[in-house]
Scaffold this motif. Structure first.
Motif, short mmCIF file in Angstrom:
data_model
loop_
_atom_site.label_atom_id
_atom_site.label_comp_id
_atom_site.label_asym_id
_atom_site.label_seq_id
_atom_site.Cartn_x
_atom_site.Cartn_y
_atom_site.Cartn_z
N ASP A 1 0.86 -1.19 0.00
CA ASP A 1 0.00 0.00 0.00
C ASP A 1 0.89 1.24 0.00
O ASP A 1 1.39 1.64 1.04
N ARG B 1 0.87 4.88 0.01
CA ARG B 1 -0.07 5.98 0.23
C ARG B 1 0.17 7.09 -0.79
O ARG B 1 1.30 7.40 -1.14
N ASN C 1 2.60 9.83 0.09
CA ASN C 1 3.99 9.36 0.11
C ASN C 1 4.52 9.18 -1.31
O ASN C 1 5.65 9.57 -1.61
#
Length: 245
Positions: A107, A109, A112
């Motif tokens: 994952d 984000r 990020n």
């Protein structure tokens, strides 16, 4: 005696320095409780590592001169930025000009990813979103590594025994002879069980137990005790695995 010989002598002496070892373990316990590793960043991105391990990785990257660094676990991207920056320095000093970092995370984000993609070091970074143990992701990584001359592997995602062992089986073989597969957070085995009440890993089920299981059938890798004895303060004891054949 040369400086390098003096260093080697001091590092070797650390292995039998029981007072230093006890003090180091006590500091690890108290500093992990205090969230110490969350205090640092690399070129503006949180790196979530101990400075001692960052220094060890710098030494390894300079010595190995990888043209590919594979990292499982991205989080805020600080480690990717660090690796890319080290490859940039290597290139400036005559190392591989087209060296890359490949990051994997189940994952990534959005904020990020955006911060990584706009960073000055991003030109050396590629990312794959997906489980690091999924067959299709493993195949993508193998294709990415094809033709590379010097490959360094860093494992720092899910810390359960089963997951790390699966990552070792998938990615450690990509590390080239003389390079490393570095397994982070092996320190979990040496910490009190109550420190991880909300995690699926803990003593008996963690990256260190996976490392020891993997090494039973993979003599091509050895724990580089010199790194452990040099650092003393590290989240990766027994985790610096050098490929020797």
């Amino acid at each position: 005696m040369t400086f390098e010989a003096e260093v080697a002598q001091r590092v070797a002496a650390n292995e039998t320095n029981l007072t230093l070892k006890k003090d180091a373990q006590n500091l690890m316990n108290s500093s992990i409780r205090a969230g110490y590793s969350y205090n640092f960043s690399w070129m503006g991105r949180p790196i979530i590592q101990y400075p001692q391990d960052v220094m060890a990785m710098q030494e390894i990257i300079w010595r190995v001169q990888p043209d590919l660094i594979i990292e499982t676990g991205i989080a805020h991207g600080g480690s990717l930025i660090f690796s890319a920056a080290m490859l940039e320095l290597n290139a400036a000093c005559g190392g591989p000009a087209d060296a890359k970092v490949l990051g994997l995370d189940i994952d990534i984000r959005a904020h990020n990813r955006q911060a990584i993609e706009v960073h000055p070091m991003s030109r050396r970074i590629s990312m794959i979103e997906g489980s690091s143990t999924a067959p299709e992701v493993i195949e993508q990584v193998r294709q990415f590594a094809s033709g590379r001359k010097s490959v360094l592997v860093c494992l720092d995602s899910n810390h359960t025994h089963a997951h790390v062992l699966a990552e070792l089986e998938a990615y450690a073989p990509l590390a080239t002879v003389g390079s490393y597969c570095v397994v982070f957070d092996t320190i979990v085995e040496d910490l009190p069980k109550e420190m991880y009440p909300n995690r699926p890993w803990g003593p008996g089920d963690n990256p260190k137990t996976a490392v020891h299981e993997y090494l039973k059938t993979h003599p091509e890798f050895e724990i580089d005790r010199a790194v452990d004895n040099k650092l003393m303060i590290s989240v990766a004891p027994d985790g610096y695995l050098k490929r020797v054949r």
